[in-house]
Scaffold this active site. Sequence first.
Site, short mmCIF file in Angstrom:
data_model
loop_
_atom_site.label_atom_id
_atom_site.label_comp_id
_atom_site.label_asym_id
_atom_site.label_seq_id
_atom_site.Cartn_x
_atom_site.Cartn_y
_atom_site.Cartn_z
N ASP A 30 2.42 -0.53 11.82
CA ASP A 30 2.30 -1.86 12.43
C ASP A 30 3.53 -2.73 12.19
O ASP A 30 3.45 -3.95 12.31
CB ASP A 30 1.04 -2.55 11.88
CG ASP A 30 1.10 -2.75 10.37
OD1 ASP A 30 1.98 -2.16 9.72
OD2 ASP A 30 0.26 -3.49 9.83
N THR A 81 4.25 2.56 5.57
CA THR A 81 2.83 2.18 5.67
C THR A 81 2.16 3.12 6.67
O THR A 81 2.76 3.48 7.69
CB THR A 81 2.62 0.72 6.13
OG1 THR A 81 1.26 0.58 6.58
CG2 THR A 81 3.53 0.32 7.28
N ASP A 83 5.42 -5.02 5.94
CA ASP A 83 6.10 -6.27 6.27
C ASP A 83 5.98 -7.33 5.18
O ASP A 83 6.88 -8.16 5.02
CB ASP A 83 5.72 -6.80 7.66
CG ASP A 83 4.22 -6.92 7.85
OD1 ASP A 83 3.47 -6.66 6.89
OD2 ASP A 83 3.81 -7.27 8.97
N ASP A 126 -0.05 2.33 8.63
CA ASP A 126 -0.57 1.58 9.78
C ASP A 126 0.34 1.61 11.01
O ASP A 126 -0.11 1.28 12.11
CB ASP A 126 -0.79 0.11 9.39
CG ASP A 126 -1.72 -0.04 8.20
OD1 ASP A 126 -2.56 0.85 7.99
OD2 ASP A 126 -1.58 -1.05 7.47
N ARG A 134 -5.29 -1.76 9.17
CA ARG A 134 -5.29 -3.22 8.99
C ARG A 134 -5.72 -3.87 10.31
O ARG A 134 -6.79 -3.56 10.79
CB ARG A 134 -3.91 -3.69 8.52
CG ARG A 134 -3.95 -4.99 7.74
CD ARG A 134 -2.60 -5.34 7.19
NE ARG A 134 -2.22 -4.50 6.08
CZ ARG A 134 -2.59 -4.70 4.81
NH1 ARG A 134 -3.34 -5.73 4.51
NH2 ARG A 134 -2.22 -3.90 3.85
N GLY A 177 0.84 -1.21 0.00
CA GLY A 177 0.00 0.00 0.00
C GLY A 177 0.86 1.25 0.00
O GLY A 177 1.88 1.30 0.68
N ARG A 230 1.20 -5.05 -5.07
CA ARG A 230 1.50 -6.25 -4.29
C ARG A 230 1.75 -7.35 -5.31
O ARG A 230 0.88 -7.63 -6.14
CB ARG A 230 0.33 -6.60 -3.35
CG ARG A 230 0.09 -5.48 -2.32
CD ARG A 230 -0.97 -5.84 -1.29
NE ARG A 230 -1.01 -4.82 -0.25
CZ ARG A 230 -1.94 -3.85 -0.17
NH1 ARG A 230 -2.91 -3.79 -1.04
NH2 ARG A 230 -1.89 -2.97 0.79
O1 F6P Z 1 -1.61 -1.10 4.86
C1 F6P Z 1 -2.22 0.10 4.49
C2 F6P Z 1 -3.70 -0.10 4.29
O2 F6P Z 1 -4.25 1.12 3.89
C3 F6P Z 1 -4.45 -0.66 5.50
O3 F6P Z 1 -4.71 0.31 6.47
C4 F6P Z 1 -5.67 -1.22 4.84
O4 F6P Z 1 -6.19 -2.29 5.60
C5 F6P Z 1 -5.14 -1.74 3.52
O5 F6P Z 1 -3.92 -1.05 3.27
C6 F6P Z 1 -6.06 -1.52 2.35
O6 F6P Z 1 -5.49 -2.11 1.25
P1 F6P Z 1 -5.99 -1.89 -0.25
O7 F6P Z 1 -5.46 -0.57 -0.71
O8 F6P Z 1 -5.41 -3.02 -0.99
O9 F6P Z 1 -7.48 -1.87 -0.22
#
Ligand code: F6P
Length: 322
Positions: A130, A126, A104, A128, A172, A12, A73
């Site tokens: 996290d 990120t 991660d 998050d 997340r 992300g 990804r």
């Molecule tokens: O890891 C960053 C994040 O924005 C999280 O907070 C969220 O759960 C996820 O990515 C959303 O992913 P995507 O952009 O694939 O919907």
Amino acid sequence: MKKRIGVLTSGGDAPGMNAAVRAVARTAISKGMEVVGIKRGYNGLLNGDYFMMEKSSVSGIIKRGGTCLYTARCLEFVKPEGVLKGKERCEELGLDGIVVIGGDGSFRGAADLSAAGIPCIGIPGTIDNDIQCTEYTIGYDTALNTATEMIDKLRDTAQSHDRCSVVEVMGRKAGFIAVNVAIAVGAEAVITLERPYDLDAIAAKMIKVRNSKNGKHHFLIVVAEGVGQTENIARSLQEMTGIESRVTVLGHVQRGGSPTLRDRVIATEMGYHAVELLEQGIGNRIVGLKDGKVYDIDLQEGLAMKKPFIDDRYDIFYDTAY
Ligand code: F6P
């Protein structure tokens, strides 16, 4: 022969990734190295989607959200054949190392590539926050500020209508954004995965507050997305209190926008440190923040760590809430 390194953003996106890319490119070029910008994460490495960077390639990007290298990804890179193909591409390209900016999941790819003989350095990017081995991840501060600004706006309309605004924030599985934002917006409750919650108690408090002398008639409840129950929480609170409730999912708006000073500066420090490591031929490290200072740690060791939750801040939230 000049050293040549690659840089990619993966997973992300996060505000400040551009500042990290800029720092990597400019530092490496200043140190006499060549820099290859790899597009769309590991996909670009596997598919030959890259370009030689110059100092001018990163001009004007420090203040921009998103990532100029694009991101993705890459499912192929999760498999051993993908990693082997990545290693071969690095050898064809003459790369002496790669800086991987991401979360991660991206670091696991960097660990596999390092194990295959290509020195990789991970920079945590990120919203998050996290990632286990670092106090800070690039993008976190901007996301906190964006969410705060948005929820302040929600407070206005909730107040006008005597409503309860139930707001879901990203993160997340982690509740770091939720707790900090809940403090910043003066929410009445915060719900995260890390701590048990009691909807009956929250509803009882809302009723008590509403009925008290000078009590307030509108409420803000911040819910971490990892809880996965935002709609149900809003419905239950409305049923239990009789207070009209509305759900807002802040969503991807939290990932955008011009990075804050904190994100720009930390991203620059981390990018600089990553290049210093590769210059010395050191790979298989994560750059992080420890006691407020940039440091580095073994990739596998860093990934195996467990990040403690911000219990003290969670308690401060509830002790300072209405
Ligand atoms: O890891 C960053 C994040 O924005 C999280 O907070 C969220 O759960 C996820 O990515 C959303 O992913 P995507 O952009 O694939 O919907």
